[in-house]
Structure formats: structure tokens, C-alpha cells
Design a protein around this motif. Structure first.
Motif, short mmCIF file in Angstrom:
data_model
loop_
_atom_site.label_atom_id
_atom_site.label_comp_id
_atom_site.label_asym_id
_atom_site.label_seq_id
_atom_site.Cartn_x
_atom_site.Cartn_y
_atom_site.Cartn_z
N TRP A 1 0.90 -1.19 -0.01
CA TRP A 1 -0.09 0.05 0.09
C TRP A 1 0.76 1.23 0.00
O TRP A 1 0.43 2.27 -0.80
CB TRP A 1 -1.02 0.00 1.17
N ARG A 2 1.85 1.19 0.58
CA ARG A 2 2.74 2.36 0.74
C ARG A 2 3.43 2.54 -0.61
O ARG A 2 4.02 3.70 -0.88
CB ARG A 2 3.95 2.18 1.83
N ARG A 3 4.03 1.48 -1.29
CA ARG A 3 4.59 1.51 -2.46
C ARG A 3 3.71 2.06 -3.52
O ARG A 3 3.87 3.10 -4.26
CB ARG A 3 5.14 0.05 -3.04
N THR B 1 1.17 4.24 -2.82
CA THR B 1 0.66 5.44 -2.42
C THR B 1 1.91 6.38 -2.87
O THR B 1 1.89 7.40 -3.43
CB THR B 1 0.56 5.70 -0.84
N ASN B 2 3.19 5.86 -2.75
CA ASN B 2 4.44 6.58 -3.12
C ASN B 2 4.39 6.86 -4.56
O ASN B 2 4.78 7.81 -4.93
CB ASN B 2 5.47 5.95 -2.51
N CYS B 3 4.14 5.69 -5.29
CA CYS B 3 3.87 5.75 -6.82
C CYS B 3 3.18 6.84 -7.09
O CYS B 3 3.46 7.74 -7.97
CB CYS B 3 3.79 4.23 -7.43
N GLU B 4 1.81 6.83 -6.61
CA GLU B 4 0.68 7.78 -6.93
C GLU B 4 1.14 9.09 -6.63
O GLU B 4 1.02 10.10 -7.60
CB GLU B 4 -0.52 7.51 -6.42
#
Length: 157
Positions: free
Chosen positions: A1-3, A5-8
Motif C-alpha cells: 500500500w505504501r509503495r 501511495t508513493n508511486c501515485e
């Protein structure tokens, strides 16, 4: 989920920066001609508008990025589902050939349009029995309604 979120976040930050900076590119490019009085202010604004239209045309991929990623995820899930169905069908055929009279069997006779389940037990992923000793016979095009309280394994069956 963090990856995700970071990508977006990175993609949206890039897009916002790109949009903000691109507003000034045609102005900075035409500013020397305007200051030299070889171009009018109206020509400068027309150049900016033309640049924005070309930029919008080339920006299709960044506009459609999210939709393309969603489509790719759907295709990947459907592909995995199709593979699981094919694997389950192969295992069902193997089990039907090698079972004894007391073991659960899956009998899917395509030529007769009949689906028969005898002595079937459905287990959870942890190995606990969810449904036990199921007997079912349905003929095509019959509908079968499974009723029961929530969580007993209707959807799994």
C-alpha cells in the motif's frame, strides 16, 4: 500500500509540476521577440494557446495512466482466475478418475448436461471443514439456489 501511495504521489507531483512549468515555456520562448517588438502580446498569447493544445495532445498517456493501470490489474486478475479454473478442472478430472466409492467425487458429464456432487467436503485454507458430505445433482439449464447463514461456505462452493 505504501509503495502504491508513493508511486501515485510521485506521478501526481510530476504531473502537477509539468502542468505548472509548461504554462511558462512558451512565454519564456517568445519573450525575447516581444521585448524586441517583433511580436505583439496577442501573438505571444496565441503561441501559448497553440503550445497548450499540442501539449494536451501529447499528454494523453499521462492523462490515461491511471485507467491503463486499472485495466492492466483487471486483466492480470482475470488471467490468474482463468489459470486457477483450469487447474481446478484438471484436479477435478484427476480426482474423479482416482477416487474410491467412499471418497468425494465430482461428476461433470458434458454430454448429458448434468452436474453431480457426491460426498463432497469443502475445506478452508487452514484445513478446517466448511461444508461436509454434500450431495447435489443439477441438470442444465436448471438453476440452483444455495441458502444458509453468512460464512458457511456458499460462495466457496
Amino acid at each position: 500500500w505504501r509503495r502504491l501511495t508513493n508511486c501515485e504521489f510521485r506521478q501526481e507531483t510530476f504531473w502537477a509540476t509539468y502542468v505548472r512549468i509548461s504554462i511558462f515555456i512558451p512565454i519564456l520562448a517568445t519573450l525575447p521577440m516581444y521585448l524586441a517588438k517583433t511580436m505583439t502580446f496577442g501573438d505571444m498569447m496565441q503561441t501559448r494557446t497553440s503550445f497548450a493544445r499540442v501539449q494536451d495532445s501529447f499528454g494523453w498517456f499521462t492523462d490515461a495512466y491511471r485507467r491503463l493501470i486499472e485495466w492492466a490489474a483487471v486483466v492480470e486478475r482475470l488471467s490468474g482466475f482463468q489459470t486457477a479454473l483450469e487447474q481446478a478442472e484438471q484436479e477435478g478430472r484427476s480426482a474423479a478418475r482416482s477416487t474410491s466409492a467412499s471418497a468425494p467425487t465430482l461428476n461433470n458429464r458434458r454430454h448429458s448436461g448434468t452436474l453431480a456432487l457426491q460426498n463432497l467436503t469443502v475445506y478452508t485454507q487452514t484445513g478446517s471443514p466448511l461444508l461436509t458430505d454434500i450431495h447435489l445433482q443439477a441438470r442444465s439449464p436448471e438453476w440452483v439456489l444455495l441458502e444458509g447463514r453468512s460464512g458457511i461456505g456458499k460462495s466457496t462452493l
